[in-house]
Write a protein that holds these residues in place. Structure first.
Motif, PDB file in Angstrom:
ATOM      1  N   LYS A  75      25.675  39.508  43.352  1.00  0.00           N
ATOM      2  CA  LYS A  75      25.875  38.975  42.012  1.00  0.00           C
ATOM      3  C   LYS A  75      25.997  37.459  42.079  1.00  0.00           C
ATOM      4  CE  LYS A  75      30.936  39.446  42.172  1.00  0.00           C
ATOM      5  NZ  LYS A  75      32.127  40.021  41.501  1.00  0.00           N
TER       6      LYS A  75
ATOM      7  N   THR B 276      27.884  34.084  41.238  1.00  0.00           N
ATOM      8  CA  THR B 276      29.287  33.715  41.040  1.00  0.00           C
ATOM      9  C   THR B 276      29.395  32.205  40.904  1.00  0.00           C
ATOM     10  OG1 THR B 276      29.961  35.589  42.425  1.00  0.00           O
ATOM     11  CG2 THR B 276      31.620  33.911  41.988  1.00  0.00           C
TER      12      THR B 276
ATOM     13  N   LYS C 116      37.536  30.683  38.595  1.00  0.00           N
ATOM     14  CA  LYS C 116      36.329  31.503  38.613  1.00  0.00           C
ATOM     15  C   LYS C 116      35.821  31.590  37.191  1.00  0.00           C
ATOM     16  CE  LYS C 116      34.549  35.822  40.551  1.00  0.00           C
ATOM     17  NZ  LYS C 116      34.900  37.068  41.287  1.00  0.00           N
ATOM     18  N   LEU C 117      34.531  31.282  36.978  1.00  0.00           N
ATOM     19  CA  LEU C 117      33.982  31.181  35.637  1.00  0.00           C
ATOM     20  C   LEU C 117      33.213  32.433  35.242  1.00  0.00           C
ATOM     21  CD1 LEU C 117      32.651  27.490  35.710  1.00  0.00           C
ATOM     22  CD2 LEU C 117      34.982  28.328  35.263  1.00  0.00           C
ATOM     23  N   ASP C 118      33.188  32.696  33.929  1.00  0.00           N
ATOM     24  CA  ASP C 118      32.385  33.813  33.418  1.00  0.00           C
ATOM     25  C   ASP C 118      30.968  33.335  33.109  1.00  0.00           C
ATOM     26  OD1 ASP C 118      32.502  32.407  31.006  1.00  0.00           O
ATOM     27  OD2 ASP C 118      34.074  33.697  30.168  1.00  0.00           O
ATOM     28  N   GLY C 119      30.157  34.214  32.557  1.00  0.00           N
ATOM     29  CA  GLY C 119      28.773  33.885  32.281  1.00  0.00           C
ATOM     30  C   GLY C 119      28.595  32.760  31.295  1.00  0.00           C
TER      31      GLY C 119
ATOM     32  N   GLN D 129      33.231  29.710  31.126  1.00  0.00           N
ATOM     33  CA  GLN D 129      34.651  29.589  30.813  1.00  0.00           C
ATOM     34  C   GLN D 129      35.483  30.209  31.934  1.00  0.00           C
ATOM     35  OE1 GLN D 129      35.644  27.868  28.009  1.00  0.00           O
ATOM     36  NE2 GLN D 129      33.429  27.502  27.839  1.00  0.00           N
TER      37      GLN D 129
ATOM     38  N   LYS E 134      37.929  32.498  33.828  1.00  0.00           N
ATOM     39  CA  LYS E 134      38.366  33.868  33.633  1.00  0.00           C
ATOM     40  C   LYS E 134      39.887  33.952  33.683  1.00  0.00           C
ATOM     41  CE  LYS E 134      34.320  36.272  35.557  1.00  0.00           C
ATOM     42  NZ  LYS E 134      33.868  37.286  36.544  1.00  0.00           N
ATOM     43  N   ASP E 135      40.459  34.786  32.816  1.00  0.00           N
ATOM     44  CA  ASP E 135      41.906  34.976  32.800  1.00  0.00           C
ATOM     45  C   ASP E 135      42.371  35.578  34.131  1.00  0.00           C
ATOM     46  OD1 ASP E 135      42.092  34.039  30.218  1.00  0.00           O
ATOM     47  OD2 ASP E 135      42.029  36.046  29.306  1.00  0.00           O
TER      48      ASP E 135
ATOM     49  N   LYS F 286      42.210  34.373  37.079  1.00  0.00           N
ATOM     50  CA  LYS F 286      41.387  34.053  38.241  1.00  0.00           C
ATOM     51  C   LYS F 286      41.535  32.595  38.680  1.00  0.00           C
ATOM     52  CE  LYS F 286      39.633  38.110  38.817  1.00  0.00           C
ATOM     53  NZ  LYS F 286      39.937  38.907  40.031  1.00  0.00           N
TER      54      LYS F 286
END
Length: 263
Positions: free
Chosen positions: A189, A191, A221-224, A227, A229-230, A232
């Motif tokens: 994936k 990341t 750690k960012l989302d798609g 932003q 991530k909660d 992380k």
């Protein structure tokens, strides 16, 4: 050496690009070099003032990778309780399945008094001349059995290696992460991590002593959508010539003893 890292360094208001290009679509072939986004330094090279390679590591680095260095941490985990982690730099070694040599770092988390388990990790790392450390491969073990192998293309950032010349300092790390199970099944994936040096010259109190020259580093750690991530976010306090002295996030790690060898 191919640069395949997407990064942004922000210092003194100036934006500088480091690396670039698209993400690899396949894991590293069996005998190919790992895609390392920069020029590695040799942590054990003599500092004789000569030009060229190998480049000696700074004796004041924030993430020492000199062979024989050790650190012991007290870990407080909200689920698994309090236990000890010991980290040892074992030295340069060829990364399995590749033609690249990196520094093997071995860590053991002794949870025998809490969960009854012993968790170990072998991480292959390199310090780069641009002042960061990257990890190429990690092998996770539970009670002596290897349970997963994680690789990154390109090698992903592990820590800040040198104190930035100026703030703000930020870097975005976009990689393809592959996790391989013992049966050979692999999951890959994309990341993205965002790194930021929050402050320098901070005082941190630990069981190993009080340090007055720590830098505070934040990793999200960012989302798609780009932003954070909660849950992380991790925050690290690194000290020149010592390494990590404290970590907060999913759990808390505090340095209780260390022995850093000179390059």
């Amino acid at each position: 050496m191919r640069l395949g890292w997407t990064a942004a360094l922000v210092a003194s208001g100036a934006l500088m690009a480091c690396g670039g290009g698209s993400l690899p679509t396949e894991p590293t072939p069996g005998n190919a070099p790992v895609d390392v986004p920069g020029t590695p330094v040799d942590p054990n090279a003599p500092d004789d003032g000569a030009t060229g390679t190998p480049v000696p590591a700074s004796p004041h680095g924030l993430w020492p990778l000199t062979t024989g260095s050790t650190w012991t941490y007290r870990i407080t985990d909200p689920v698994q309780g309090t236990f000890r982690k010991t980290v040892t730099v074992q030295g340069p070694e060829r990364v399995e399945g590749t033609s690249t040599t990196a520094v093997r770092v071995h860590s053991v988390q002794d949870r025998s008094r809490t969960t009854g388990d012993v968790y170990a990790e072998d991480s292959f790392q390199l310090e780069l001349a641009q002042g960061v450390v990257v990890r190429l491969r990690e092998e996770d073990f539970e009670n002596g059995t290897r349970v997963r192998v994680t690789t990154w293309a390109p090698a992903t950032m592990k820590a800040v290696a040198q104190v930035p010349a100026a703030l703000p300092w930020e870097q975005r790390d976009v990689v393809r992460e592959t996790v391989t199970a013992p049966n050979g099944t692999a999951t890959t994936k994309a990341t993205t991590y965002a790194w930021k040096v929050v402050a320098v010259g901070e005082t941190v109190v630990t069981p190993a002593g009080t340090f007055h020259d720590a830098i505070e580093v934040q990793r999200d750690k960012l989302d798609g959508a780009g932003q954070a991530k909660d849950g992380k976010r991790r925050t690290y306090w690194l000290v020149p010539g010592v390494g990590k002295v404290r970590e907060e996030g999913e759990r808390t790690e505090e340095l209780s003893a260390y022995d850093v060898k000179a390059p």
